[in-house]
Design a protein around this motif. Structure first.
Motif, short mmCIF file in Angstrom:
data_model
loop_
_atom_site.label_atom_id
_atom_site.label_comp_id
_atom_site.label_asym_id
_atom_site.label_seq_id
_atom_site.Cartn_x
_atom_site.Cartn_y
_atom_site.Cartn_z
N ILE A 89 4.03 10.10 -15.55
CA ILE A 89 4.17 11.21 -14.71
C ILE A 89 5.58 11.55 -14.48
N GLU A 90 6.55 10.62 -14.31
CA GLU A 90 7.87 10.69 -14.35
C GLU A 90 8.61 11.29 -15.54
N GLU A 91 8.19 11.04 -16.51
CA GLU A 91 8.37 11.27 -17.82
C GLU A 91 7.95 12.78 -18.19
N TYR A 92 6.93 13.23 -17.82
CA TYR A 92 6.65 14.54 -17.98
C TYR A 92 7.35 15.57 -16.92
N LEU A 93 7.48 15.15 -15.76
CA LEU A 93 8.15 15.93 -14.66
C LEU A 93 9.68 16.02 -15.31
N PRO A 117 0.79 -1.19 -0.12
CA PRO A 117 -0.10 -0.05 -0.07
C PRO A 117 0.81 1.32 0.11
N ASN A 118 2.05 1.16 0.51
CA ASN A 118 3.01 2.25 0.63
C ASN A 118 3.25 2.92 -0.86
N THR A 119 3.37 1.91 -1.84
CA THR A 119 3.65 2.43 -3.27
C THR A 119 2.48 3.11 -3.66
N MET A 120 1.37 2.61 -3.45
CA MET A 120 0.17 3.44 -3.97
C MET A 120 0.07 4.72 -3.06
N ALA A 121 0.24 4.86 -2.06
CA ALA A 121 0.14 5.94 -1.26
C ALA A 121 1.12 7.07 -1.86
N LYS A 122 2.30 6.74 -2.21
CA LYS A 122 3.05 7.56 -2.72
C LYS A 122 2.78 8.15 -4.21
N LEU A 123 2.15 7.13 -4.94
CA LEU A 123 1.53 7.47 -6.28
C LEU A 123 0.41 8.62 -5.97
N LYS A 124 -0.53 8.31 -4.92
CA LYS A 124 -1.55 9.11 -4.92
C LYS A 124 -0.77 10.49 -4.17
N ASN A 125 0.29 10.64 -3.56
CA ASN A 125 0.65 11.63 -2.87
C ASN A 125 1.35 12.63 -4.06
N ILE A 126 1.96 12.15 -5.01
CA ILE A 126 2.69 12.60 -6.22
C ILE A 126 1.58 13.38 -6.96
N ILE A 127 0.44 12.60 -7.45
CA ILE A 127 -0.56 13.19 -8.15
C ILE A 127 -1.44 14.26 -7.50
N LYS A 128 -1.64 14.11 -6.02
CA LYS A 128 -2.23 15.25 -5.37
C LYS A 128 -1.29 16.50 -5.44
N GLN A 129 0.12 16.12 -5.43
CA GLN A 129 1.01 17.50 -5.28
C GLN A 129 1.16 18.13 -6.65
N LEU A 130 0.68 17.50 -7.79
CA LEU A 130 0.97 18.33 -8.99
C LEU A 130 0.40 19.41 -8.89
N SER A 131 0.65 20.57 -9.72
CA SER A 131 0.07 21.85 -10.11
C SER A 131 -1.16 21.53 -10.99
N THR A 132 -2.21 22.62 -10.78
CA THR A 132 -3.10 22.22 -11.73
C THR A 132 -2.93 22.17 -13.19
N ASN A 133 -1.77 23.12 -13.58
CA ASN A 133 -1.50 23.10 -15.10
C ASN A 133 -0.64 21.49 -15.41
N TYR A 151 -1.32 18.76 -13.83
CA TYR A 151 -2.30 17.77 -13.68
C TYR A 151 -2.77 17.77 -15.18
N GLU A 152 -3.39 18.90 -15.51
CA GLU A 152 -4.14 19.03 -16.69
C GLU A 152 -3.51 18.62 -17.99
N ALA A 153 -2.12 19.02 -18.07
CA ALA A 153 -1.30 18.49 -19.18
C ALA A 153 -0.95 16.97 -19.24
N ILE A 154 -0.86 16.47 -18.14
CA ILE A 154 -0.64 15.05 -18.19
C ILE A 154 -2.06 14.44 -18.51
N TYR A 155 -3.04 14.58 -18.03
CA TYR A 155 -4.30 14.40 -18.35
C TYR A 155 -4.81 14.40 -19.80
N ASN A 156 -4.43 15.55 -20.37
CA ASN A 156 -4.93 15.83 -22.01
C ASN A 156 -3.79 15.02 -22.76
N SER A 157 -2.61 14.89 -22.32
CA SER A 157 -1.80 13.92 -22.91
C SER A 157 -2.27 12.45 -23.00
#
Length: 558
Positions: free
Chosen positions: A148-152, A76-92, A94-100
């Protein structure tokens, strides 16, 4: 376990087959040479035993391996880390990754990103909504993490990154371009690298310039530059290592107050000064400033006879350096360190009005400061500074709720003992001021159970004293008495003269729990007045327990 059973079945089947063969030999040869028959039987059993050992070991190892893989996959720790990364993304971002993802027809990955960002769903619920099985879900999650890693990584592109790409392409230039063009290109690259103070990359440039001038008089010049930058590069590496080592040792010193640890800090500070003086380097000066400012605040305070550069001048000089090298990524991040040092400097000398200018920025970044900047400063001190400020301004009741927001996704490093202890004690004290004594006790109990604090006896009795206060307020008298006895045993070992403030702190609680009801409040206040004048070690969280009218009433049961 199924694999183990399967292989055991194979073993027993093979054993049964061998027994059948032995019986056959017995029937055929019962009238023949018995010695030959016994040899045959012994051979079969020897083979059976060896095969059985092999299969059993193989089955156990395979089963363990599969379990490990499954556990790693489902952690579950891996899952939690991914969620944390996604929540910490800026709005821009997040939207860029989602659209891609949508544009590349990765609709399920896009939905997974959306669920993790916008909804609080369990893994099973997400799998149900996406209509995927467990294997497909973890594959999907892994791919999303990779995207997400590639985008960042792509977002990190900067002039500095372009320079590094050019350095990586030097070999191609040398082999494909004419010598004059190659030399001109490398000289231009040299100037750009000097602007960014990239010593490691400069050594590569000078090494190649030296080779290209092997038949000219400039060979010696570039050889000297190469040697000088190799030495400078090593000096910068050494300075960075010393900086990290200094703040690691400072953590030990803060907890122990040991004079040997203090001497180690003094020697490191002197060595850093010597290294910085070897070169006219703004980078070495910045690193030295990180250490020397903190050292002069918390290890060796300035004396009137010291002929040292004023701390304010050092901080101002570093600010000018940062302004001059705005594209330097290290300096960009070190700005937070020096904002923090300014806060500590003004707070240390009680210039609170100026300290407030830096408090908000540092406080907002406190989680990042605590987790990512331990190599360049001692961020745990900020927690103490924050407690001092809130007590001074009578805002301690607000800390608990503020922490829920500030440290929502904070992950502390258990191996960084000093930070871990300071953070947990800080959270416990905040719980105490929110009247959540049970939660405060849990923080402290978990800390004492998780760590062995034998090396830090003074820190241990400080922590236990605060825990004892929680038990006292919770009316857990059995636990309280056990803990008080434990603290008193440690005080007898350490010596009363070094623990006078703890003795007074315990005395307050003993008065509160005594059966005598006469003038309890007055007695507590009299003892409390004696504590404030006592010199303490750097780590002394009991001083953040404000013995005010509210606490006195609670202790007296009013």
């Amino acid at each position: 376990m199924e694999y183990y059973v399967y292989f055991c079945g194979l073993i027993y089947f093979y054993r049964y087959s061998c027994i059948q063969k032995i019986l056959f030999h017995w029937k055929v040869r019962k009238s023949q040479n018995l010695e030959h028959l016994y040899t045959k039987i012994f051979g079969y059993y020897f083979l059976i035993s060896k095969l059985e050992q092999f299969f059993r070991k193989f089955a156990i190892r395979l089963t363990r391996r599969i379990k490990i893989l499954l556990n790693c996959r489902n952690t579950p720790n891996t899952m939690a880390k991914l969620k944390n990364i996604i929540k910490q993304l800026s709005t821009n971002d997040y939207e860029a990754i989602y659209n891609s993802l949508v544009e590349s027809n990765a609709e399920k990955s896009a939905l997974l990103l959306k669920y993790m960002r916008e909804k609080q769903l369990s893994d099973s619920k997400i799998m149900e909504d996406l209509d995927v099985n467990t294997n497909a879900y973890y594959t999907l999650r892994s791919r999303l993490n990779q995207k997400i890693e590639e985008y960042l990584l792509n977002q990190m592109e900067s002039p500095r990154t372009e320079l590094l790409k050019k350095v990586a392409n030097i070999t191609e230039i040398i082999f494909t371009k004419k010598q004059a063009i190659a030399i001109a290109t490398l000289k231009k690259l040299e100037r750009e690298l000097l602007d960014y103070d990239l010593s490691n990359e400069l050594t590569i440039v000078y090494k190649n310039l030296k080779k290209l001038h092997i038949n000219s008089a400039d060979y010696f010049h570039y050889s000297q530059l190469y040697n000088r930058h190799i030495a400078y590069m090593l000096a910068v590496d050494k300075a960075e290592d010393m900086l990290a080592e200094y703040f690691k040792k400072f953590g030990f010193f803060a907890l122990s107050g040991d004079e040997t640890d203090k001497l180690g800090l003094i020697l490191l500070n002197n060595e850093m000064t010597n290294v910085a003086n070897l070169y006219q380097s703004h980078r070495l000066k910045v690193y030295q400033s990180c250490m020397s400012v903190f050292h002069r605040l918390y290890v060796e305070e300035d004396k009137p006879t010291d002929n040292l550069e004023p701390i304010e001048d050092i901080l101002e000089e570093v600010s000018h350096t940062f302004d001059s090298y705005k594209a330097d990524s290290i300096y960009y991040h070190l700005k937070l360190v020096f904002e923090y040092l300014k806060l500590e400097y003004y707070n240390h000398y009680k210039v609170y009005k100026k300290a407030e200018k830096f408090y908000e920025d540092v406080n907002e970044s406190s989680a990042i400061l605590l987790s990512n900047y331990n190599l360049f400063t001692y961020p745990a001190q900020f927690l103490s500074t924050k407690l001092e400020r809130t007590l001074r301004m009578n805002l301690q009741g607000q800390l608990y709720e503020e922490n829920e927001a500030l440290f929502e996704n904070f992950e502390y490093d258990d191996d960084n003992i000093a930070l871990y202890i300071n953070y947990v004690v800080y959270r416990a004290i905040c719980c105490y001021y929110a009247d959540k004594y049970s939660e405060a006790a849990k923080w402290l109990n978990d800390l004492l159970n998780d760590l062995s604090l034998k090396r830090y006896p003074y820190a241990t009795i400080e922590i236990k004293s605060i825990l004892a206060l929680q038990y006292c307020l919770m009316k857990e008298m059995d636990l309280f008495n056990q803990l008080i006895n434990s603290i008193q045993r440690q005080i007898r070992i350490l010596g009363k003269e070094d623990c006078s403030h703890i003795i007074s702190f315990l005395k307050i609680m003993k008065i509160a729990t005594s059966e005598a009801k006469k003038e309890k409040a007055e007695k507590i206040r009299n003892v409390a007045d004696k504590i404030s004048d006592v010199d303490r070690r750097l780590f002394s969280p009991t001083k953040y327990i404000k013995i005010d009218d509210k606490l006195v009433k609670l202790l007296c049961g009013d």
